[in-house]
Design an enzyme around this catalytic site. Sequence first.
Site, PDB file in Angstrom:
ATOM      1  CG  ASP A   1     -17.600  83.058 -47.883  1.00  0.00           C
ATOM      2  OD1 ASP A   1     -17.374  82.731 -49.062  1.00  0.00           O
ATOM      3  OD2 ASP A   1     -18.730  82.965 -47.353  1.00  0.00           O
TER       4      ASP A   1
ATOM      5  CG  HIS B   1       7.008  87.718 -41.648  1.00  0.00           C
ATOM      6  ND1 HIS B   1       6.487  88.732 -40.879  1.00  0.00           N
ATOM      7  CD2 HIS B   1       6.650  86.567 -41.022  1.00  0.00           C
ATOM      8  CE1 HIS B   1       5.854  88.220 -39.833  1.00  0.00           C
ATOM      9  NE2 HIS B   1       5.924  86.909 -39.900  1.00  0.00           N
TER      10      HIS B   1
END
Length: 468
Positions: free
Chosen positions: A408, A159
């Site tokens: 996608d 992070h």
Amino acid sequence: MAVKVIEESRISPPQHSTPPETSLPLTFFDVFWIIMPPVKRLFFYEFHHSNQHFIETVLPHMKHSLSQALQLFYPFAGHLITDPDDHHDSVPEIACSHGDSITLTVAETDSDFKHLSGHHARDVSDFFPLVPKLDSQLLALQVTLFPNSGIAVGITNSHVVADGKITTHFVKYWASLCKLGTENPLVPLISESSVFPFFDRSVVNDPKGLDKLYLKQIRELEELIKSNQVADALTPIAPTDIVVRATFVLGSVEIEKLKQWVTSKMKSRLSLSSSDTAFHVSTFVIVCAYVWVCWTKCKSRGDNEDGERLFFAFGGDFRGRLDPPLPKFYFGNCIIGVAAEANKRDIIGEDGMVVAAELIGRHIQELNKQSKMEGGETYISNISSVFRSGAKVLSVAGSPKFKVYETDFGWGRPRKVEVVSIEDSGAISLSESRDDENGGVEVGLVLSKLEMDCFASQFQQTLKGVTD
């Protein structure tokens, strides 16, 4: 769960496409995350082809597009240098140079794809082999093949290098390159006004020297964690429990009914006029309040638990809140967290939803006033005091605004997206609903099996009582 590694490779940006030698010093937004566990996310895709077809046809294209994506997002291939000047109080930095790379692992499994990519309760241990381990790297990737049924793309990242807005942006950008097959990675390919990350850290004003102050306070918090003084807050599930993960969906119609119900109750409680409310009752406020109430009702602890202190912690993206605002795709962390505090009796009481919504909503109002980081000197120390208090802390990972279901690679939208690392943090995960594009929200949780059964019951009962 059996997972077999097929290959491991190192992927670098195209040769000489990135700055030769550069570093990104951590800002005070980044420093907090140095001691936090890595973020692990899984994207499940239906893929009804053989492993051989994937390896021969798809994998080379994935590798090539990943290399192209790293040309723009090159710090993900860099390394964290904790003492750049060999001084203990030096602010760490991310060092980047030619030849940097990330690990891409390809594996296969005989596990049930439909089972793992569902919403129902599943054993948390089944997900661990699907996400890569992170050693000294800042980002690692894994593609796991379910022959003739699906693919899982696992991302593990520190992070400290960037927040969820940027990491999901990177993955969507990689996916769009893979799907469209362009040879020019500088062409915008996803539905954003600008896809190019902004690296100049000088835009983060820090006249108070919060970076070094936070670094000192974080090291003190790290010592508390090592000494188990904050273990109760950070590890809400006993190691002997059977632990499962599940997903619950609040549809857009249900969310609107909850908003109306809470707003009506709030007006009655606070004697507000019909044209006035205490704050904006947003989708985020409603979903978080609802989950906090259901979650709290299923947590128990000894005597006098009704008076127990609770905290609900969440963060806000500060790019647009700062004065002056940062670029939309400023690369790094730009989150400030807050924690709403309540007594358990108030959250599980008759007006628990209203109490929870009001607390969360008012803290969002306070976030909107922090354009100059007023009171920033006490930010880390306040977090430490919450952990040391032994109170139960429920926090949030992810956001419906990330639009993870737009990722996608050319195989269609994901069947399911999971934040695996909520098992480490005890957080809930939020994303947009895959099947309700009008504003539905998916909530991911990790609980003991008994607590999850209780949560599922509370989730349905409370919703039925409010929306009927």
